[in-house]
Design a protein around this motif. Structure first.
Motif, PDB file in Angstrom:
ATOM      1  N   ASN A 117       2.967  49.538  62.740  1.00  0.00           N
ATOM      2  CA  ASN A 117       1.639  48.813  62.259  1.00  0.00           C
ATOM      3  C   ASN A 117       1.751  47.588  61.507  1.00  0.00           C
ATOM      4  O   ASN A 117       0.887  47.289  60.638  1.00  0.00           O
ATOM      5  CB  ASN A 117       0.847  49.981  61.422  1.00  0.00           C
ATOM      6  CG  ASN A 117       1.547  50.539  60.259  1.00  0.00           C
ATOM      7  OD1 ASN A 117       2.870  50.218  60.220  1.00  0.00           O
ATOM      8  ND2 ASN A 117       1.167  51.647  59.799  1.00  0.00           N
ATOM      9  N   ILE A 118       3.089  46.906  61.602  1.00  0.00           N
ATOM     10  CA  ILE A 118       3.440  46.035  60.508  1.00  0.00           C
ATOM     11  C   ILE A 118       2.660  44.506  61.086  1.00  0.00           C
ATOM     12  O   ILE A 118       2.009  44.015  60.354  1.00  0.00           O
ATOM     13  CB  ILE A 118       4.904  45.639  60.300  1.00  0.00           C
ATOM     14  CG1 ILE A 118       5.271  46.950  59.746  1.00  0.00           C
ATOM     15  CG2 ILE A 118       5.169  44.565  59.484  1.00  0.00           C
ATOM     16  CD1 ILE A 118       4.707  47.219  58.345  1.00  0.00           C
ATOM     17  N   VAL A 119       2.701  44.476  62.473  1.00  0.00           N
ATOM     18  CA  VAL A 119       2.038  43.044  62.960  1.00  0.00           C
ATOM     19  C   VAL A 119       0.435  42.993  62.797  1.00  0.00           C
ATOM     20  O   VAL A 119      -0.042  42.148  62.193  1.00  0.00           O
ATOM     21  CB  VAL A 119       2.381  42.918  64.394  1.00  0.00           C
ATOM     22  CG1 VAL A 119       1.583  41.843  65.257  1.00  0.00           C
ATOM     23  CG2 VAL A 119       4.074  42.475  64.688  1.00  0.00           C
ATOM     24  N   GLU A 120      -0.067  44.178  63.065  1.00  0.00           N
ATOM     25  CA  GLU A 120      -1.470  44.349  62.738  1.00  0.00           C
ATOM     26  C   GLU A 120      -2.027  44.139  61.481  1.00  0.00           C
ATOM     27  O   GLU A 120      -3.035  43.631  61.196  1.00  0.00           O
ATOM     28  CB  GLU A 120      -2.308  45.594  63.673  1.00  0.00           C
ATOM     29  CG  GLU A 120      -1.740  46.836  62.678  1.00  0.00           C
ATOM     30  CD  GLU A 120      -2.210  48.052  63.470  1.00  0.00           C
ATOM     31  OE1 GLU A 120      -3.002  48.689  63.129  1.00  0.00           O
ATOM     32  OE2 GLU A 120      -1.408  48.628  64.418  1.00  0.00           O
ATOM     33  N   ASN A 121      -1.084  44.457  60.305  1.00  0.00           N
ATOM     34  CA  ASN A 121      -1.602  44.248  58.919  1.00  0.00           C
ATOM     35  C   ASN A 121      -1.107  43.146  58.284  1.00  0.00           C
ATOM     36  O   ASN A 121      -1.705  42.522  57.402  1.00  0.00           O
ATOM     37  CB  ASN A 121      -1.055  45.422  58.294  1.00  0.00           C
ATOM     38  CG  ASN A 121      -2.133  47.040  58.551  1.00  0.00           C
ATOM     39  OD1 ASN A 121      -3.018  46.868  58.105  1.00  0.00           O
ATOM     40  ND2 ASN A 121      -1.500  47.718  59.294  1.00  0.00           N
ATOM     41  N   PHE A 122       0.294  42.646  58.676  1.00  0.00           N
ATOM     42  CA  PHE A 122       0.865  41.777  58.035  1.00  0.00           C
ATOM     43  C   PHE A 122       1.390  40.623  58.802  1.00  0.00           C
ATOM     44  O   PHE A 122       1.657  39.353  58.516  1.00  0.00           O
ATOM     45  CB  PHE A 122       2.108  42.071  57.271  1.00  0.00           C
ATOM     46  CG  PHE A 122       1.722  43.298  56.262  1.00  0.00           C
ATOM     47  CD1 PHE A 122       1.156  43.054  55.095  1.00  0.00           C
ATOM     48  CD2 PHE A 122       1.840  44.504  56.578  1.00  0.00           C
ATOM     49  CE1 PHE A 122       0.862  44.095  54.236  1.00  0.00           C
ATOM     50  CE2 PHE A 122       1.571  45.551  55.748  1.00  0.00           C
ATOM     51  CZ  PHE A 122       1.175  45.294  54.347  1.00  0.00           C
ATOM     52  N   GLY A 123       1.446  40.533  60.196  1.00  0.00           N
ATOM     53  CA  GLY A 123       2.258  39.841  61.095  1.00  0.00           C
ATOM     54  C   GLY A 123       3.682  40.041  61.416  1.00  0.00           C
ATOM     55  O   GLY A 123       4.366  40.772  60.447  1.00  0.00           O
ATOM     56  N   ASN A 124       4.505  39.414  62.047  1.00  0.00           N
ATOM     57  CA  ASN A 124       5.876  39.598  62.264  1.00  0.00           C
ATOM     58  C   ASN A 124       6.363  38.419  61.148  1.00  0.00           C
ATOM     59  O   ASN A 124       6.562  37.440  61.733  1.00  0.00           O
ATOM     60  CB  ASN A 124       6.261  39.161  63.835  1.00  0.00           C
ATOM     61  CG  ASN A 124       7.600  39.144  64.004  1.00  0.00           C
ATOM     62  OD1 ASN A 124       8.459  39.338  63.226  1.00  0.00           O
ATOM     63  ND2 ASN A 124       7.898  38.977  65.136  1.00  0.00           N
ATOM     64  N   SER A 125       7.216  38.911  60.340  1.00  0.00           N
ATOM     65  CA  SER A 125       7.719  38.136  59.349  1.00  0.00           C
ATOM     66  C   SER A 125       9.332  38.141  59.487  1.00  0.00           C
ATOM     67  O   SER A 125      10.118  38.226  58.442  1.00  0.00           O
ATOM     68  CB  SER A 125       7.432  38.580  57.940  1.00  0.00           C
ATOM     69  OG  SER A 125       7.607  39.851  57.795  1.00  0.00           O
ATOM     70  N   SER A 126       9.843  38.061  60.728  1.00  0.00           N
ATOM     71  CA  SER A 126      11.297  38.011  61.304  1.00  0.00           C
ATOM     72  C   SER A 126      11.814  39.406  60.559  1.00  0.00           C
ATOM     73  O   SER A 126      11.598  40.499  60.480  1.00  0.00           O
ATOM     74  CB  SER A 126      11.493  36.895  60.927  1.00  0.00           C
ATOM     75  OG  SER A 126      13.063  36.477  61.495  1.00  0.00           O
ATOM     76  N   GLY A 127      13.034  39.096  59.912  1.00  0.00           N
ATOM     77  CA  GLY A 127      13.858  40.033  59.211  1.00  0.00           C
ATOM     78  C   GLY A 127      13.213  40.752  58.211  1.00  0.00           C
ATOM     79  O   GLY A 127      13.911  41.854  57.743  1.00  0.00           O
ATOM     80  N   VAL A 128      12.252  40.477  57.574  1.00  0.00           N
ATOM     81  CA  VAL A 128      11.498  40.954  56.454  1.00  0.00           C
ATOM     82  C   VAL A 128      10.582  42.247  56.916  1.00  0.00           C
ATOM     83  O   VAL A 128      10.279  43.059  56.222  1.00  0.00           O
ATOM     84  CB  VAL A 128      10.572  40.055  55.835  1.00  0.00           C
ATOM     85  CG1 VAL A 128       9.751  40.506  54.532  1.00  0.00           C
ATOM     86  CG2 VAL A 128      11.278  38.595  55.429  1.00  0.00           C
ATOM     87  N   THR A 129      10.505  42.355  58.184  1.00  0.00           N
ATOM     88  CA  THR A 129       9.655  43.445  58.716  1.00  0.00           C
ATOM     89  C   THR A 129      10.233  44.802  58.558  1.00  0.00           C
ATOM     90  O   THR A 129       9.378  45.933  58.408  1.00  0.00           O
ATOM     91  CB  THR A 129       9.260  43.291  60.187  1.00  0.00           C
ATOM     92  OG1 THR A 129      10.548  43.536  61.134  1.00  0.00           O
ATOM     93  CG2 THR A 129       8.440  41.858  60.586  1.00  0.00           C
ATOM     94  N   VAL A 130      11.375  44.977  58.576  1.00  0.00           N
ATOM     95  CA  VAL A 130      12.092  46.229  58.351  1.00  0.00           C
ATOM     96  C   VAL A 130      11.808  46.804  56.702  1.00  0.00           C
ATOM     97  O   VAL A 130      11.283  47.870  56.691  1.00  0.00           O
ATOM     98  CB  VAL A 130      13.598  46.190  58.885  1.00  0.00           C
ATOM     99  CG1 VAL A 130      14.247  47.755  58.481  1.00  0.00           C
ATOM    100  CG2 VAL A 130      13.532  46.002  60.202  1.00  0.00           C
ATOM    101  N   PRO A 131      12.376  45.722  55.858  1.00  0.00           N
ATOM    102  CA  PRO A 131      11.909  46.404  54.578  1.00  0.00           C
ATOM    103  C   PRO A 131      10.527  46.592  54.025  1.00  0.00           C
ATOM    104  O   PRO A 131      10.019  47.555  53.501  1.00  0.00           O
ATOM    105  CB  PRO A 131      12.734  45.321  53.656  1.00  0.00           C
ATOM    106  CG  PRO A 131      12.782  44.237  54.505  1.00  0.00           C
ATOM    107  CD  PRO A 131      13.019  44.787  55.976  1.00  0.00           C
ATOM    108  N   LEU A 132       9.541  45.725  54.556  1.00  0.00           N
ATOM    109  CA  LEU A 132       8.232  45.913  54.606  1.00  0.00           C
ATOM    110  C   LEU A 132       7.646  47.033  55.183  1.00  0.00           C
ATOM    111  O   LEU A 132       6.776  47.711  54.732  1.00  0.00           O
ATOM    112  CB  LEU A 132       7.386  44.437  55.004  1.00  0.00           C
ATOM    113  CG  LEU A 132       6.118  44.641  55.216  1.00  0.00           C
ATOM    114  CD1 LEU A 132       5.753  44.682  53.780  1.00  0.00           C
ATOM    115  CD2 LEU A 132       5.336  43.239  55.822  1.00  0.00           C
ATOM    116  N   ASN A 133       8.312  47.341  56.446  1.00  0.00           N
ATOM    117  CA  ASN A 133       7.709  48.669  57.004  1.00  0.00           C
ATOM    118  C   ASN A 133       8.230  49.868  56.153  1.00  0.00           C
ATOM    119  O   ASN A 133       7.319  50.859  55.902  1.00  0.00           O
ATOM    120  CB  ASN A 133       8.750  48.590  58.656  1.00  0.00           C
ATOM    121  CG  ASN A 133       8.315  49.790  59.358  1.00  0.00           C
ATOM    122  OD1 ASN A 133       7.295  50.501  59.110  1.00  0.00           O
ATOM    123  ND2 ASN A 133       8.928  49.758  60.456  1.00  0.00           N
TER     124      ASN A 133
END
Length: 356
Positions: free
Chosen positions: A293-309
């Motif tokens: 659910n990260i892209v739908e709420n924040f977008g794909n921020s490359s390597g940041v998506t895992v810690p953001l997840n």
């Protein structure tokens, strides 16, 4: 290549996102496609809204904002940091290194080891592996790992292939020595033959920017961009992920002598919902264990998506107890990497906004 580490831990994760939020429906007029086609794409890929940095934003700005927040809340001290790693696909300057700029702005010690690492979608895993290797040194007890990308500033707003999914942000992860037994298993693979599946054609030594590189052109799918914008060959990236990621995860679990069911959560890089659902089926993983659910709420921020997840989906759980996580990143390079380890309890795990 396989790696194994022990007596190391992640003690905290802070994600820093832009306060600027943009919605897919508001952007559809930029694309030369019928609205009904765009809405079908939204449903399939999981587009909704994304966080975009404003022009002039820098990795150093986001990193310092996050670190100062941690200091002000008593969660870290500047004199504790023995090494500073900055991982991203595009740095603030060709020279000087962004890590050195951040070191100076934060007033870290002169014997703090600083290193820029140019990696994209697998940047969190690559950064953790580097941090774990550094912690083998007696002089290094605590590493500040900064993952950051501002690719929203490098994507054409008229590129329907990339712009709806892109996001910006940074993540600060504290990695340190631990007195407790905590085996970490990791692997990483790279295939430079496919490197140009994701690229920014102009802006480096191979093709410097000039008037011609700023001219927009339209591709065969109706996307407008210049050679100074990010371009992704979606079909090649999709096939790469579906072909390479499942065997990587299976190999990691075998290396760690761990079954799929023993993993609490699979915290994967977030390219889009469609791709992640396909991976779930191939790996025979319950979708409840693989947040997407990260892209739908924040977008794909490359390597940041895992810690953001982790911050977005697990904060309430991982602050109080350890979870066995399988973390994986895959994309630009081409690089694919994964890590299996117990994470938590964490001193902090939260998301703050950067006031652009």
């Amino acid at each position: 290549m396989d790696f194994k580490f022990n007596h190391v831990k992640i003690s905290g994760i802070l994600s820093v996102i832009p306060e600027n939020e943009s919605f897919f429906e508001d952007e559809m007029g930029n694309y030369e496609f019928p609205p009904e086609t765009s809405m079908k794409l939204k449903e399939t890929m999981g587009y909704n809204k994304h966080r975009l940095a404003k022009p002039g934003s820098t990795i150093a700005g986001y990193a310092c904002h996050g670190f100062n927040y941690l200091v002000e809340n008593g969660l870290v001290r500047p004199d504790e940091i023995d090494a500073l790693l900055v991982v991203g696909s595009v740095m603030d300057y060709p020279i000087p290194p962004t890590s050195n700029v951040i070191q100076g702005l934060l007033g870290l010690r002169e014997d703090c080891f600083c290193l820029d690492i140019t990696q994209a979608c697998a940047g969190f895993e690559i950064g953790l592996i580097q941090a774990f290797m550094m912690l083998k040194q007696e002089a290094v007890r605590k590493v500040l790992l900064i993952n950051a990308d501002m690719l929203g500033l490098k994507v054409s707003p008229r590129d329907r292939n990339s712009y709806p999914l892109i996001g910006d942000g940074a993540a600060l992860t504290i990695v340190e020595k631990s007195n407790y037994d905590n085996p970490v298993f990791a692997n990483v693979k790279m295939d430079g033959k496919g490197a140009f599946a994701i690229q920014i054609p102009a802006g480096g030594l191979a093709k410097p920017c000039d008037e011609s590189t700023r001219i927009d052109y339209v591709d065969s799918f109706g996307n407008w961009r210049s050679e100074e914008n990010l371009v992704m060959k979606g079909d090649e990236v999709f096939m790469f992920v579906q072909k390479k990621v499942p065997p990587m995860i299976e190999s990691l679990l075998e290396f760690a002598e761990t079954s799929r069911d023993e993993v609490d959560y699979y915290m994967f890089h977030q390219p889009n919902r469609f791709m992640l659902r396909k991976l779930c089926r191939k790996l025979r993983i319950d979708e409840d264990k693989l947040p997407m659910n990260i892209v739908e709420n924040f977008g794909n921020s490359s390597g940041v998506t895992v810690p953001l997840n982790i911050c977005f989906n697990l904060a309430d759980k991982i602050r109080d107890k350890a979870l066995k996580l399988c973390m994986a990143g895959f994309g630009g390079g081409l690089v694919w990497s994964s890590i299996l380890m117990n994470v938590g309890p964490l001193d902090f795990c939260e998301i703050i906004e950067y006031p652009d």
